[in-house]
Design an enzyme around this catalytic site. Structure first.
Site, mmCIF file in Angstrom:
data_model
loop_
_atom_site.group_PDB
_atom_site.id
_atom_site.type_symbol
_atom_site.label_atom_id
_atom_site.label_comp_id
_atom_site.label_asym_id
_atom_site.label_seq_id
_atom_site.Cartn_x
_atom_site.Cartn_y
_atom_site.Cartn_z
ATOM 1 C CG HIS A 407 -2.234 0.704 0.967
ATOM 2 N ND1 HIS A 407 -2.617 1.170 -0.264
ATOM 3 C CD2 HIS A 407 -3.260 1.025 1.812
ATOM 4 C CE1 HIS A 407 -3.803 1.743 -0.186
ATOM 5 N NE2 HIS A 407 -4.217 1.670 1.072
ATOM 6 C CG ASP A 411 -3.186 4.497 -3.975
ATOM 7 O OD1 ASP A 411 -2.576 4.366 -2.900
ATOM 8 O OD2 ASP A 411 -3.091 5.486 -4.718
#
Length: 435
Positions: A407, A411
């Site tokens: 992350h 995304d």
């Protein structure tokens, strides 16, 4: 008599060093040409180093757990006749060649056995460990205080790198001062004590070398990447039916079994072309966009350990080529015959947790990659089937895809879209496809 220098051979493009794990021959033993002399290990692959000549092992220049660079002389073998390791010296007198070799041996022995900046220590440190300590400004007291995991408590490359990582990541406070306290030479720091069974019935077993490496990789990955997961259910009925129809013909024609793995790998490779943002790696504050699509294929070994051989340029393979690559790497992994290059250069990894009955999983990213896909078990389940005439309940073959991604750079939109695209390719599989 002449002396042949046995050097650590080149083992692959990206492999620069190896750790000696076992000497198969002792000084004075007779060696035949092509006979294995010692065992070595790179980060993931174990292999043997054979002798190029017949003779008698006269000198061993490195010990077990020492890290050796590619091209370094690791042993000397006395041979009959005038054969020397360098063919260009055959025109020189044999005595001069032997003298030159013996002189180089003495230099090598001094390099191995003479501490550079740590001569006051009673503990043994390999040249690589001493060089790392010198470059990082580690004092003698600090080096002696590191708990070694090598033989007889020796400090290995992994030990000192782990120490440096923790040393630089922690604030300079009481712990740092405690490390810098001098250690009495009469009381050298011992290796980590093995746990003791409290009831006398539990068995205490030390991890093998590969399990220690895997353990370090997993912890490092969790500490490095912000792991996030996306899950999606896929209807693979068409794929199951197609494979059942063609697998016998495929095996007779190609001499290879057709498993589900190459079918899934093909879909992943296509999705990576659609979403190149998943085919990257991270180094510090930089993102490296990979040109090639090299799929890592996590494989369980007979001893319970895990290895990840890599299918190079997977997007350029047809189904036959993919099946052959999958079978070749899988078979050689189980037989312990992978080469160092077979595990290098991966850009994305796939692991099949369904092999062991798991419906889905949350795999840990293979650094420095940014994503890994887990394939769950294929199960017959009741499902709603939509048709122009209306919906009805039917039996379908379904599975879960579990996508773990980093992350920091990926995304949810990209991570979710990628695994959705893989699912779309699988569900759109042509049941009438030729093989």
């Amino acid at each position: 008599m002449a002396k042949f220098e046995l050097k650590l051979p080149k083992m692959g493009e990206s492999v620069a060093e190896a750790t000696i794990t076992n000497w198969l021959k002792n000084v004075g033993d007779t060696i035949e040409a092509d006979e294995a002399v010692l065992e070595i290990a790179t980060d993931k692959v174990d292999s043997e180093v054979p002798s190029e000549v017949s003779g008698v092992l006269s000198e061993i220049l490195f010990q077990v757990d020492d890290v050796v660079q590619v091209g370094q002389t690791i042993a000397l073998i006395e041979t009959e006749g005038d054969v020397v390791s360098d063919a260009t010296n055959t025109a020189e007198p044999v005595s001069a060649s032997v003298a030159a070799v013996e002189q180089s041996v003495e230099v090598a022995k001094e390099t191995v056995n003479t501490p550079v900046d740590f001569s006051d220590s009673e503990k043994f440190f390999s040249p690589l460990v001493k060089n790392i300590a010198k470059e990082e400004g580690i004092s003698l007291a600090e080096l002696e205080a590191i708990n070694g995991t090598g033989k007889d408590g020796r400090v290995t490359k992994t030990d000192i790198l782990d120490y440096i990582k923790n040393r630089t990541s922690q604030p300079v406070a009481a712990p740092a001062k405690a490390v810098q306290q001098p250690v009495a030479k009469s009381q050298p720091v011992a290796a980590k004590a093995a746990p003791v069974s409290v009831n006398g019935q539990d068995e205490v077993v030390e991890m093998d070398r590969m399990r220690k490496l895997i353990s370090g990789y997993m912890v490092q990955s969790v500490q490095t990447s912000a792991h996030v997961q996306s899950f999606i259910e896929v209807d693979v009925t068409n794929i199951v039916n197609w494979r059942n129809k063609v697998k016998s013909t495929f095996e007779k024609r190609e001499g290879e079994k057709l498993t589900f793995t190459p079918i899934f790998m093909e879909a992943v490779a296509r999705a990576l072309k659609d979403f190149p943002g998943m085919n990257i790696s991270v180094e510090g504050d930089y993102i490296i966009k990979k040109k090639n699509i090299n799929l890592g294929m996590a494989a369980a070994l007979p001893n319970g350990n895990l290895i990840v051989p890599v299918i190079k340029n997977a997007d350029q393979l047809n189904m036959v080529g993919m099946a052959k690559a999958v079978n070749d790497l899988g078979n050689r992994a189980k037989a312990g015959k992978l080469k160092p290059d077979d595990t290098q250069g991966g850009t994305y990894t796939v692991t099949n947790v369904g092999t062991f009955g798991s419906v889905f999983g949350t795999p840990i990213i293979n650094q420095p990659q940014v994503g890994i896909l887990a394939l769950g078990a294929i199960r017959k389940v009741p499902a709603v089937i939509e048709t122009p005439e209306g919906d009805f309940i039917g039996i379908r073959q379904k599975m879960f895809l579990s996508h773990s991604y980093d992350h920091r750079v990926v995304d949810g939109a990209l991570g979710g879209s990628f695994v959705k695209r893989v699912a779309e390719y699988l569900e759109a599989f042509d049941p009438n496809r030729d093989i």
